[in-house]
Design a protein around this motif. Structure first.
Motif, PDB file in Angstrom:
ATOM      1  N   GLY A   1       0.789  -1.224   0.000  1.00  0.00           N
ATOM      2  CA  GLY A   1       0.000   0.000   0.000  1.00  0.00           C
ATOM      3  C   GLY A   1       0.822   1.276   0.000  1.00  0.00           C
ATOM      4  O   GLY A   1       0.275   2.367   0.094  1.00  0.00           O
ATOM      5  N   VAL A   2       2.140   1.161  -0.126  1.00  0.00           N
ATOM      6  CA  VAL A   2       3.037   2.318  -0.140  1.00  0.00           C
ATOM      7  C   VAL A   2       3.643   2.440  -1.531  1.00  0.00           C
ATOM      8  O   VAL A   2       4.146   1.463  -2.085  1.00  0.00           O
ATOM      9  CB  VAL A   2       4.163   2.161   0.905  1.00  0.00           C
ATOM     10  CG1 VAL A   2       5.147   3.315   0.829  1.00  0.00           C
ATOM     11  CG2 VAL A   2       3.590   2.024   2.315  1.00  0.00           C
ATOM     12  N   THR A   3       3.600   3.642  -2.097  1.00  0.00           N
ATOM     13  CA  THR A   3       4.196   3.897  -3.405  1.00  0.00           C
ATOM     14  C   THR A   3       5.412   4.791  -3.234  1.00  0.00           C
ATOM     15  O   THR A   3       5.321   5.841  -2.596  1.00  0.00           O
ATOM     16  CB  THR A   3       3.175   4.555  -4.352  1.00  0.00           C
ATOM     17  OG1 THR A   3       2.049   3.678  -4.488  1.00  0.00           O
ATOM     18  CG2 THR A   3       3.782   4.829  -5.709  1.00  0.00           C
ATOM     19  N   GLN A   4       6.525   4.357  -3.800  1.00  0.00           N
ATOM     20  CA  GLN A   4       7.770   5.126  -3.767  1.00  0.00           C
ATOM     21  C   GLN A   4       8.321   5.210  -5.187  1.00  0.00           C
ATOM     22  O   GLN A   4       8.232   4.242  -5.948  1.00  0.00           O
ATOM     23  CB  GLN A   4       8.830   4.446  -2.885  1.00  0.00           C
ATOM     24  CG  GLN A   4       8.465   4.329  -1.434  1.00  0.00           C
ATOM     25  CD  GLN A   4       8.586   5.650  -0.691  1.00  0.00           C
ATOM     26  OE1 GLN A   4       9.195   6.606  -1.164  1.00  0.00           O
ATOM     27  NE2 GLN A   4       7.990   5.713   0.466  1.00  0.00           N
ATOM     28  N   GLY A   5       8.904   6.333  -5.532  1.00  0.00           N
ATOM     29  CA  GLY A   5       9.584   6.473  -6.815  1.00  0.00           C
ATOM     30  C   GLY A   5      10.921   5.760  -6.766  1.00  0.00           C
ATOM     31  O   GLY A   5      11.639   5.844  -5.763  1.00  0.00           O
TER      32      GLY A   5
END
Length: 115
Positions: free
Chosen positions: A56-60
């Protein structure tokens, strides 16, 4: 990526990895990468930029990759590291063993044309 397919030779470890402290597969059964830019690098490879979503975590993220057209499709391969803590995966130690933050991701994909 179907995170529920994670396995190890130890059933106990597989269970721990799929559980609340690591991948939490019941709530987040998929990890996803969506590229936002692919540009040629000096060494003949490509630099891939995009968003990686896990738990559920989005990181570039950004990584070098080999991308080439082949008669049977487009081939892509890469190996790079991420910091698992950016996605709240795992804990720092287990039974006096340090768990490294840096995790190697490696893949090879052959995307075949659709008829």
């Amino acid at each position: 990526v179907d995170v529920d397919m994670i396995f190890s030779e130890s059933g106990i470890l597989t269970s721990v990895l799929k559980g609340e402290d690591f991948f939490k597969v019941e709530e987040f059964p998929k990890a996803r990468f969506a590229s936002t830019k692919i540009e040629a690098a000096e060494d003949g490879r490509y630099l891939v930029t995009g968003n990686f979503t896990m738990r559920g975590v989005t990181q570039g993220i950004q990584f070098p990759a080999v991308i080439e057209r082949r008669p049977d499709g487009v081939f892509a391969a890469a190996e790079f590291t991420i910091d698992r803590k950016q996605w709240n995966v795992g804990y720092d130690s287990y039974e006096d063993s340090l768990i490294l933050n840096e995790v190697v991701i490696s893949f090879e994909i052959l995307a075949e044309p659709v008829d």
